[in-house]
Every structure is written in structure tokens, then in C-alpha cells.
Design a protein around this motif. Structure first.
Motif, PDB file in Angstrom:
ATOM      1  N   VAL A  57     -52.940  53.121  86.008  1.00 30.42           N
ATOM      2  CA  VAL A  57     -52.954  51.604  85.987  1.00 30.42           C
ATOM      3  C   VAL A  57     -53.357  51.375  84.677  1.00 30.42           C
ATOM      4  O   VAL A  57     -53.797  51.960  84.145  1.00 30.42           O
ATOM      5  N   PRO A  58     -53.232  49.791  84.372  1.00 31.26           N
ATOM      6  CA  PRO A  58     -52.812  49.520  82.896  1.00 31.26           C
ATOM      7  C   PRO A  58     -53.880  48.877  81.595  1.00 31.26           C
ATOM      8  O   PRO A  58     -55.189  48.750  83.069  1.00 31.26           O
ATOM      9  N   PRO A  59     -54.820  49.266  81.303  1.00 33.46           N
ATOM     10  CA  PRO A  59     -53.607  49.301  79.764  1.00 33.46           C
ATOM     11  C   PRO A  59     -53.822  50.553  79.674  1.00 33.46           C
ATOM     12  O   PRO A  59     -53.286  51.161  78.706  1.00 33.46           O
ATOM     13  N   ARG A  60     -54.560  51.878  80.497  1.00 35.73           N
ATOM     14  CA  ARG A  60     -54.344  53.107  79.951  1.00 35.73           C
ATOM     15  C   ARG A  60     -53.224  53.962  79.859  1.00 35.73           C
ATOM     16  O   ARG A  60     -52.795  54.469  78.786  1.00 35.73           O
ATOM     17  N   TYR A  61     -52.059  53.479  80.187  1.00 37.50           N
ATOM     18  CA  TYR A  61     -50.757  54.076  79.745  1.00 37.50           C
ATOM     19  C   TYR A  61     -49.644  53.190  78.735  1.00 37.50           C
ATOM     20  O   TYR A  61     -48.486  53.233  79.014  1.00 37.50           O
TER      21      TYR A  61
ATOM     22  N   VAL B 167     -58.982  57.039  83.815  1.00 38.58           N
ATOM     23  CA  VAL B 167     -57.743  56.998  84.439  1.00 38.58           C
ATOM     24  C   VAL B 167     -57.971  56.880  85.787  1.00 38.58           C
ATOM     25  O   VAL B 167     -58.033  57.458  86.043  1.00 38.58           O
ATOM     26  N   PHE B 168     -56.549  55.626  86.200  1.00 38.10           N
ATOM     27  CA  PHE B 168     -56.550  55.516  87.020  1.00 38.10           C
ATOM     28  C   PHE B 168     -54.791  55.515  87.998  1.00 38.10           C
ATOM     29  O   PHE B 168     -54.238  54.787  87.265  1.00 38.10           O
ATOM     30  N   VAL B 169     -54.591  56.499  89.272  1.00 35.28           N
ATOM     31  CA  VAL B 169     -53.246  55.715  89.765  1.00 35.28           C
ATOM     32  C   VAL B 169     -52.966  55.437  90.714  1.00 35.28           C
ATOM     33  O   VAL B 169     -54.356  55.031  91.871  1.00 35.28           O
ATOM     34  N   ARG B 170     -52.093  54.018  90.429  1.00 33.93           N
ATOM     35  CA  ARG B 170     -52.295  53.122  91.812  1.00 33.93           C
ATOM     36  C   ARG B 170     -51.217  53.679  92.593  1.00 33.93           C
ATOM     37  O   ARG B 170     -50.408  53.932  92.293  1.00 33.93           O
ATOM     38  N   ILE B 171     -51.455  52.901  93.777  1.00 29.11           N
ATOM     39  CA  ILE B 171     -50.820  52.929  94.817  1.00 29.11           C
ATOM     40  C   ILE B 171     -50.474  51.890  95.637  1.00 29.11           C
ATOM     41  O   ILE B 171     -51.107  50.943  95.687  1.00 29.11           O
ATOM     42  N   THR B 172     -49.034  51.660  95.561  1.00 31.23           N
ATOM     43  CA  THR B 172     -48.693  49.559  96.040  1.00 31.23           C
ATOM     44  C   THR B 172     -48.390  50.443  96.935  1.00 31.23           C
ATOM     45  O   THR B 172     -47.823  51.299  98.102  1.00 31.23           O
TER      46      THR B 172
END
Length: 661
Positions: A272-276, A290-295
Motif C-alpha cells: 500500500v502506498p506510500p510505503r514502497y 506496512v500493509f499488503v493490498r489485495i485487489t
């Protein structure tokens, strides 16, 4: 036991006859632990390769050849044999000798056979392998009794195979029709298709009938049916025996499938922006979260859940209620076990969709660059910036020279911080020092050879960064940086007194100034040869026991520009001990004349001012009193004590010459 022929006569120097040591035959592809020695069907398509280990003792150099003979026997009768001449070295003897059973012999008929060999040595004695190797040739395929034979559901779907059916039948059971050639270890291969006449394809599952007396009931895991599309579907089967011979494919068993579609087309995970945005996850990112996004993926269903794997480490499971679905990656998952060393690395990140009791549905991985390394030891509150395990700094005023004390004595010299180095310092790491949250006001760069526990000193903390503060517990800390991550030390509390000073009036010159330029000169009254007098006038802000220090310095120019003349500097302390001094003021004398005044005799300048200390701390200072100095005679030289001087009305001095002059 294998033996060799012994001729019964010996010759001096000859090898005595005896039995050869023969080792078992090796047949690649045939399980040596199988007592029946079943030959897989795949090996029945070419001559059978046989490897015979070198026996002992082998043929010796210059010896006559040994004769290796391979036998293939059925019911105790040798039906095939072959010879191989094994010459003595050189060249070196191989570890194994390769021979073959011809295909026509191999496939002559099914049934058990014996394979063995003998070796005739240079004395003519023959050694025979014992025990012989038992093999089984099986070229008979299982056969259906009727081409229309097919499986039957033990519990038929009624009328559809739906989610409820698979939940109630996690292993879907079938009755297998009778067939010929049944034997122990037969395996049923299942084939699923939405076509009534599908092309040849790999199996969708298997079931072993361990014993030929087992009931002809087989099962297929329910999940296998999820590979099919909804609607008309069929299940077929073949029978494979242990050798790999197989029957024709059966007719199809039709049924109707009505399952909830499985998750499909899983998109790649995202950070998930802006972390990366900078293509690196560091501790600052970890502190922010820090979050991982699943679309969105196809065939989402209520009650779907997701779990993220960060370098194989799982997060908590959470529901997929809407899109995008963001999964937090906690520090414990980002960091991993505390026993793992911290390194810059690229880690795989993926997720799995969980639906009920079905096996998880995994996404592909994405590579994520991670650097959680730090300058200094890690701590239990990581990834917090504040690291309580870092040594605290000390602050020393360069003039006051007292630990964790800074005052006006340090103007303009400033101060330095000093600190014991943290664990495993590496060259190039930087310590940055902050004054009351502002800074950095000073730094230290770790040098080659610096070690843990070494006392290091910061660059100078300038006076300008410290002035204007009165705080008995001003916080000072430092950060460590390896260029990627920072850590912050605990505060050092510093007693700071650099606030605004009391502004006193300038001291009073106790001599007259002469001439148009108002200079301290030879004709000033009273004379200056015994020293220059100064007076500090009473002020209501003075208190008993205040210490007043008068300071004087001269300049080698006519505009009071630094640097001052070192030899001219003078300082004198006096204390208000009694009330009369508070009421009457203090008198000071800058002397001796030759040392402190004469250096400015040639139309130069000087200044005088005073500072006031109370309880050892500087609390005020006066404005400077600027004066010009000209001690020269027009005819040359300067006036000195003992000169007889005539002073004109404009203050120009003339030295009266005497007989002794």
C-alpha cells in the motif's frame, strides 16, 4: 554359497585356488527390496540392462582372462545365457560390467524367472552367484469385462453434485465393476471431464487396491471435482497393475455439477502506498505501518478470508469483505525470529485466499526489498525510533568543563557531546546530536578502528545553537544512522543557562579624554602611568555577594576590530561583600601601564566591560566602553612614568627635556 574350482595342485608363487566373492546383480529400475523383482512395464520395451559388480579377487595384470556368464532361467531351466570375456588390466577394470537380456527373451512370456551369473577364473574354477535374483515378468494388462462398464456412485448426487454434497462426502466413493487380471497393488486412476469423450489426459486422482481381496470400492477427494466447470460432467477410470500395465479407459459416469466457482485470476499483491514508493521497506515504513493490498479477484464469495506470507511468515487471517483489502504486516512478521541476523534482502510476498475447508488458493509472489538493519544494538520496543539500549550522551561546555552543564562561560567556545559507542560500530555510520529537539547541532562519523564502548566526541555544538535558554533539565539526545535506518538515544538532561543576561550600563572611565578625537593620552587626568582607572556605578540590580569582573582588551586598529592584542588583555574580580559597596560602587585599575596600555599607544583602540556572576552563574554583563588611545609625542616616542610633560590647550603633549634626558 558360490565356490570356484580347485585343481588340487599348487606351484610355488601361484595364487592358491579358492572361491571368488560375488556381489548381487543390480538391475536399474527394479526395486531391490521387492522380493518378486517385478519388472516395470517401462523396462519391457527395450533390452533389460544388467549391472554385475566386479568380483574379488579380480583378474591380475598379465593373468589370463576371466569368463563372465549371465543366465536367464525359467522353472529351473536356463533359457538364455551370454558370455563376457573380462581381460586383466591394463586398462583398469570397471566397477561394474554391463550386460543385457535381449527384448525377445525378456518378452517371451509372463511369469517368474531367475537371473544369475557365474565367473570362471584363470584356474578354470567357476563361481556361481547364490542366491539367484528372482524377477517377475508381467505383460498382462487388466481388462474390463465390458467396454460400457463404468463407475457407480456409492452415494449418488441427488440431483446435483453441489457444495452440500461435497461437504457431506469429502471422499466421494465409487463402486468399481469387476475386471480380469486383478492382483495385489492394482491402482485405479480417475479422469474427470466436462466432455463425454475427452482426449487422453493425466489422471485427476488415484486409489490403490492393496489386496486383491479388498472390496471394489474406491474414493476420490471431493476437491478434485472443483477442477470441472458447472453443468454436465463425467468420471472415467483405468486400472493399472503394479508393473504399469493398464486397461482401456472405462465409459464415463455422467452427473450434474453445481458448485460455487473457486477464486480465480488472483492479482499480484501490492504494498500500500506510500510505503514502497522508494522501492525499499525500512524501519520508518514499519513505524508508519506496512500493509499488503489485495485487489479484486474473480469469483469472490462471502466468508472468503486472506492471509499474507512475508518471506514465508504468515500474518493473521482476516476476512475479505471489500476491495481493495489491506492486510497489515506486523513487526514480528516483518522482522522474523530475533535469532535471524538483520540483513538487506529481497523477500517474497504473497497471499492466500481461504474458502471454508478447501485448500488455500495462493497468489504468485512479488519481490520486496527490505532493509531493517541499524547502527547499534536492537531493542525490545523495535521498530520504535527511541532505543533505550543506546548509551546516553554527556554534554560538556568547552569552558565551563562540567558534565551536563552549559552556561555563559561557554560563549563563544560552545560545547561538545561525548558518548560510549554502541555495539558493532561500522565505519561511515553517523551519530547526530539534537539540542532540545532541534538539530542536528553536532555530529560524529564512526571511523575505521572504532570499537564498542569507545568514548567518542562530537563536533563542536556552536554557541548560537545553545543561546537564549534557561532550563535546568534541557533534553539532549543523538540518533544513529547507517544511511537507511535511524535509532534515537534516551535523553540526557543538561542544566542550561544561556538565557538573556541583565544589561548593565558601561563602566565609567576615571580619566579625562583629550583632544578633538577624545583620546586617552599623555595629558589625561589623572595620569595613567599608574594604571587606567574604571568605576562600576551602583545599580539596584546588584546584590550582596555578586562578583563583578572587569575586562579590558586593546586592538591594533582605530575601530575596535578583532582580533584583540593578546598582551593587552586584563581581568579583575571584585565582590559586593558589604552594603557600602552596593551603595558606593566598585573601582578597578587596569595595570601595569607598560603591559596593558602601552601596546595601544600608537593611535589604537580599547574597550572595557564587566560581567556579573551570582552563585557562580553569569547573570549579566555591561555594554562595552570604547576608547581611543594615543600616547605618542609629536617628536617621537611615547610618554612614560617619570616624564615631565607640557600639555597644550588641545591636549598635544610635549616632553620637557632635562639634563639627564
Amino acid at each position: 554359497m558360490s565356490r570356484r574350482f580347485n585343481p588340487g595342485n599348487e606351484t610355488l608363487g601361484a595364487v592358491p585356488p579358492g572361491a571368488l566373492a560375488l556381489l548381487p546383480i543390480n538391475i536399474p529400475g527394479v526395486d531391490p527390496a521387492d522380493p518378486t523383482g517385478l519388472i516395470p512395464a517401462a523396462l519391457m520395451l527395450a533390452p533389460l540392462r544388467v549391472l554385475i559388480p566386479m568380483w574379488a579377487p579380480p583378474p591380475e595384470p598379465l593373468d589370463t582372462p576371466h569368463i563372465l556368464k549371465l543366465f536367464w532361467a525359467r522353472a529351473g531351466v536356463v533359457v538364455y545365457s551370454d558370455d563376457l570375456v573380462v581381460n586383466s588390466p591394463p586398462p583398469p577394470l570397471p566397477a561394474e560390467h554391463e550386460m543385457f537380456i535381449p527384448l525377445v527373451v525378456l518378452r517371451e512370456q509372463s511369469g517368474p524367472v531367475e537371473l544369475y551369473y557365474s565367473v570362471t577364473d584363470s584356474f578354470g574354477g567357476e563361481s556361481v552367484l547364490d542366491p539367484k535374483r528372482t524377477l517377475t515378468v508381467d505383460m498382462s494388462s487388466p481388462q474390463l469385462l465390458n467396454p460400457a462398464d463404468h463407475l457407480e456412485f456409492v452415494v449418488p448426487p441427488s440431483p446435483l453434485m453441489d457444495e452440500a454434497y461435497l461437504i457431506n462426502n469429502p471422499q466421494v466413493a465409487f463402486d468399481v465393476p469387476l475386471y480380469t487380471g486383478r492382483n495385489d497393488g492394482d491402482i485405479i486412476h480417475f479422469y474427470l471431464s466436462n466432455s463425454a469423450n475427452p482426449p487422453v489426459a493425466g489422471e485427476d486422482g488415484t486409489f490403490e487396491l492393496v489386496s486383491s481381496t479388498d472390496p471394489l470400492v474406491v474414493t476420490l477427494p471431493a476437491d478434485a471435482f472443483r477442477r470441472l466447470s458447472n453443468g454436465a460432467a463425467y468420471v472415467f477410470f483405468r486400472i493399472f497393475d503394479r508393473a504399469g500395465n493398464f486397461s482401456d479407459r472405462s465409459a464415463g459416469l455422467p452427473f450434474q455439477l453445481a458448485l460455487v466457482p473457486l477464486p480465480g485470476d488472483l492479482p499480484l499483491p501490492q504494498i500500500v502506498p506510500p510505503r514502497y514508493d522508494d522501492l525499499l521497506i525500512n524501519r520508518e515504513d514499519a513505524r508508519a505501518g506496512v500493509f499488503v493490498r489485495i485487489t479484486a479477484y474473480t469469483d469472490w464469495a462471502p466468508m472468503d478470508q486472506v492471509i499474507v506470507y512475508w518471506k514465508g511468515r504468515p500474518t493473521a487471517v482476516q476476512p475479505v469483505n471489500s476491495f481493495p483489502c489491506d492486510v497489515e504486516v506486523p513487526w514480528s512478521v516483518l522482522r522474523g525470529p530475533l535469532t535471524d541476523p538483520l540483513i538487506a534482502e529481497t523477500v517474497p510476498v504473497r497471499y492466500e485466499i481461504i474458502r471454508g475447508a478447501l485448500p488455500p488458493f495462493p497468489s504468485f509472489n512479488i519481490p520486496v526489498n527490505v532493509n531493517l538493519t541499524i547502527a547499534g544494538q536492537d531493542h525490545v520496543n523495535a521498530p520504535a525510533l527511541l532505543n533505550p539500549d543506546l548509551p546516553v550522551a554527556q554534554v560538556w561546555g568547552l569552558t565551563s568543563n562540567t558534565q551536563d552543564v552549559v552556561n555563559h562561560d561557554d560563549n563563544p567556545a560552545g560545547a561538545r557531546a561525548r558518548v560510549l559507542l554502541y555495539d558493532n560500530p561500522e565505519p561511515g555510520q553517523i551519530l547526530r546530536f539534537y539540542w532540545n529537539g532541534t538539530g542536528p547541532v553536532a555530529t560524529y562519523t564512526v571511523q575505521l578502528g572504532d570499537v564498542e564502548g569507545q568514548l567518542v566526541f562530537s563536533s563542536v555544538i556552536p554557541w548560537a545553537a545553545m543561546t537564549g535558554v534557561i532550563n535546568p533539565a534541557l533534553p539532549v539526545y543523538y540518533t544513529t544512522s547507517n544511511g537507511v535506518n535511524d535509532q534515537r538515544s534516551p535523553n540526557t538532561l543538561v542544566n542550561v543557562n544561556t538565557g538573556a543576561l541583565i544589561q548593565f550600563n558601561e563602566p565609567v572611565l576615571k580619566h579625562s579624554l583629550v583632544g578633538p578625537a577624545a583620546k586617552l593620552a599623555c595629558c589625561s587626568k589623572p595620569e595613567i602611568f599608574e594604571g587606567v582607572g574604571w568605576y562600576v556605578a551602583p545599580d539596584a540590580r546588584f546584590q550582596l555577594n555578586d562578583v563583578v569582573r572587569l575586562m579590558w582588551e586593546g586592538f591594533p586598529n582605530n575601530n575596535w576590530s578583532p582580533p584583540a592584542i593578546d598582551e593587552s588583555r586584563y581581568a579583575e574580580n571584585q565582590t559586593f561583600f558589604i552594603q557600602e559597596q552596593l551603595e558606593g560602587g566598585l573601582n578597578f585599575l587596569v595595570w601595569p601601564y607598560e603591559e596593558k596600555v602601552v601596546p595601544m599607544h600608537d593611535s589604537r583602540t580599547a574597550q572595557a566591560w564587566f560581567q556579573v556572576r551570582r552563585g557562580g552563574a553569569l547573570i549579566g554583563e555591561s555594554k562595552p566602553r570604547y576608547i581611543r588611545i594615543d600616547l605618542n609625542y609629536p617628536t617621537g616616542g611615547y610618554c612614560q612614568a617619570g616624564d615631565e610633560i607640557l600639555c597644550a590647550s588641545d591636549g598635544v603633549p610635549t616632553r620637557v627635556e632635562t639634563k639627564n634626558s
